[in-house]
Design an enzyme around this catalytic site. Structure first.
Site, PDB file in Angstrom:
ATOM      1  CE  LYS A   1      -3.936  -2.249   2.323  1.00  0.00           C
ATOM      2  NZ  LYS A   1      -4.928  -2.139   3.428  1.00  0.00           N
TER       3      LYS A   1
ATOM      4  CE1 TYR B   1      -9.538  -2.998   0.588  1.00  0.00           C
ATOM      5  CE2 TYR B   1      -8.664  -1.189  -0.718  1.00  0.00           C
ATOM      6  CZ  TYR B   1      -8.469  -2.245   0.159  1.00  0.00           C
ATOM      7  OH  TYR B   1      -7.206  -2.544   0.601  1.00  0.00           O
TER       8      TYR B   1
ATOM      9  CG  ASN C   1      -3.632  -2.092   6.960  1.00  0.00           C
ATOM     10  OD1 ASN C   1      -3.530  -1.788   5.775  1.00  0.00           O
ATOM     11  ND2 ASN C   1      -4.649  -2.794   7.436  1.00  0.00           N
TER      12      ASN C   1
ATOM     13  CG  HIS D   1      -5.442  -6.456  -0.052  1.00  0.00           C
ATOM     14  ND1 HIS D   1      -6.633  -6.581   0.607  1.00  0.00           N
ATOM     15  CD2 HIS D   1      -5.470  -7.350  -1.074  1.00  0.00           C
ATOM     16  CE1 HIS D   1      -7.367  -7.513  -0.009  1.00  0.00           C
ATOM     17  NE2 HIS D   1      -6.684  -7.984  -1.045  1.00  0.00           N
TER      18      HIS D   1
ATOM     19  CD  GLU E   1      -8.994  -9.504  -3.345  1.00  0.00           C
ATOM     20  OE1 GLU E   1      -7.825  -9.847  -3.031  1.00  0.00           O
ATOM     21  OE2 GLU E   1      -9.853  -9.207  -2.502  1.00  0.00           O
TER      22      GLU E   1
HETATM   23  P1  GTP Z   1      -7.070  -6.004   3.584  1.00  0.00           P
HETATM   24  O1  GTP Z   1      -6.107  -7.109   3.352  1.00  0.00           O
HETATM   25  O2  GTP Z   1      -6.516  -4.652   3.171  1.00  0.00           O
HETATM   26  O3  GTP Z   1      -8.432  -6.274   3.029  1.00  0.00           O
HETATM   27  O4  GTP Z   1      -7.162  -5.903   5.177  1.00  0.00           O
HETATM   28  P2  GTP Z   1      -8.012  -6.799   6.162  1.00  0.00           P
HETATM   29  O5  GTP Z   1      -8.700  -7.907   5.434  1.00  0.00           O
HETATM   30  O6  GTP Z   1      -7.094  -7.148   7.293  1.00  0.00           O
HETATM   31  O7  GTP Z   1      -9.070  -5.767   6.699  1.00  0.00           O
HETATM   32  P3  GTP Z   1     -10.563  -5.445   6.142  1.00  0.00           P
HETATM   33  O8  GTP Z   1     -10.828  -6.200   4.893  1.00  0.00           O
HETATM   34  O9  GTP Z   1     -11.487  -5.574   7.296  1.00  0.00           O
HETATM   35  O10 GTP Z   1     -10.434  -3.898   5.818  1.00  0.00           O
HETATM   36  C1  GTP Z   1      -9.891  -3.501   4.573  1.00  0.00           C
HETATM   37  C2  GTP Z   1      -8.986  -2.321   4.781  1.00  0.00           C
HETATM   38  O11 GTP Z   1      -9.757  -1.207   5.200  1.00  0.00           O
HETATM   39  C3  GTP Z   1      -7.934  -2.468   5.887  1.00  0.00           C
HETATM   40  O12 GTP Z   1      -6.765  -3.124   5.479  1.00  0.00           O
HETATM   41  C4  GTP Z   1      -7.635  -1.033   6.218  1.00  0.00           C
HETATM   42  O13 GTP Z   1      -6.724  -0.464   5.286  1.00  0.00           O
HETATM   43  C5  GTP Z   1      -8.999  -0.373   6.047  1.00  0.00           C
HETATM   44  N1  GTP Z   1      -9.665  -0.257   7.346  1.00  0.00           N
HETATM   45  C6  GTP Z   1     -10.223  -1.242   8.087  1.00  0.00           C
HETATM   46  N2  GTP Z   1     -10.739  -0.756   9.220  1.00  0.00           N
HETATM   47  C7  GTP Z   1     -10.491   0.583   9.189  1.00  0.00           C
HETATM   48  C8  GTP Z   1     -10.778   1.670  10.075  1.00  0.00           C
HETATM   49  O14 GTP Z   1     -11.351   1.501  11.139  1.00  0.00           O
HETATM   50  N3  GTP Z   1     -10.368   2.915   9.666  1.00  0.00           N
HETATM   51  C9  GTP Z   1      -9.721   3.132   8.486  1.00  0.00           C
HETATM   52  N4  GTP Z   1      -9.365   4.375   8.134  1.00  0.00           N
HETATM   53  N5  GTP Z   1      -9.452   2.135   7.637  1.00  0.00           N
HETATM   54  C10 GTP Z   1      -9.815   0.897   7.985  1.00  0.00           C
HETATM   55 MG    MG Z   2      -9.899  -7.662   3.678  1.00  0.00          MG
END
Ligand code: GTP
Ligand code: MG
Length: 138
Positions: A9, A49, A112, A115, A126
């Site tokens: 990212k 997303y 973070n 992904h 994807e």
């Molecule tokens: P991905 O591999 O990026 O999909 O991460 P994940 O599967 O561990 O998390 P999830 O699919 O629940 O959320 C997708 C992405 O949304 C996360 O990786 C973060 O970058 C973002 N995200 C999730 N929760 C939050 C939040 O509370 N605030 C913000 N700003 N971003 C968030």
């Molecule tokens: Mg995810």
């Protein structure tokens, strides 16, 4: 062997961490079989997303993912989907285990660093959004 989809990212490319992230990936036994540095369009990020579009952070997430270069990748290995989730660590770096990419490099729950696909089915969808079969050299 299984394949998963990965994104390095903008918070990580901005700090020049592509090589360090790739070292963790390769040390875990995953093979990078396709890789390209791109600037995501808003359309691409919104489509990618889509499942999160009702979440309160959706706008922030799309802003962030289009804020700088990303590196899209296909990773290959035994149980690649689950293995990469393990290597990434928890979404929130404060909860991520030692040695994981997010523990090592992530700045926050939003920024973070990486992904990774959360299922084999999503991995296929994807991968197809960013790569054709000819781009992937196993
Ligand atoms: P991905 O591999 O990026 O999909 O991460 P994940 O599967 O561990 O998390 P999830 O699919 O629940 O959320 C997708 C992405 O949304 C996360 O990786 C973060 O970058 C973002 N995200 C999730 N929760 C939050 C939040 O509370 N605030 C913000 N700003 N971003 C968030
Ligand atoms: Mg995810």
């Amino acid at each position: 062997t299984e394949r998963t989809f990965s994104i390095i990212k903008p918070d990580a490319t901005e700090r020049n961490l592509t090589g360090k992230v790739n070292a963790v990936i390769e040390d875990a036994g995953l093979r990078i079989v396709a890789q390209r540095r791109i600037r995501m369009t808003r359309q691409q990020a919104e489509t990618f997303y889509e499942v999160h579009k009702e979440r309160p952070f959706f706008g922030e997430l799309v802003d962030f993912m289009t804020s700088g270069p990303v590196v899209v990748q296909v990773l290959e290995g035994e149980g690649a989907v689950a293995k990469y989730r393990e290597v990434m660590g928890a979404t929130n770096p404060a909860q991520a285990a030692d040695g994981t990419i997010r523990k090592l490099f992530a700045k926050s729950v939003g920024e973070n660093s990486v992904h990774g696909s959360d299922s084999l089915e999503n991995a296929k969808i994807e991968i197809a959004q960013f790569f054709t079969d000819a781009d992937i050299v196993g």
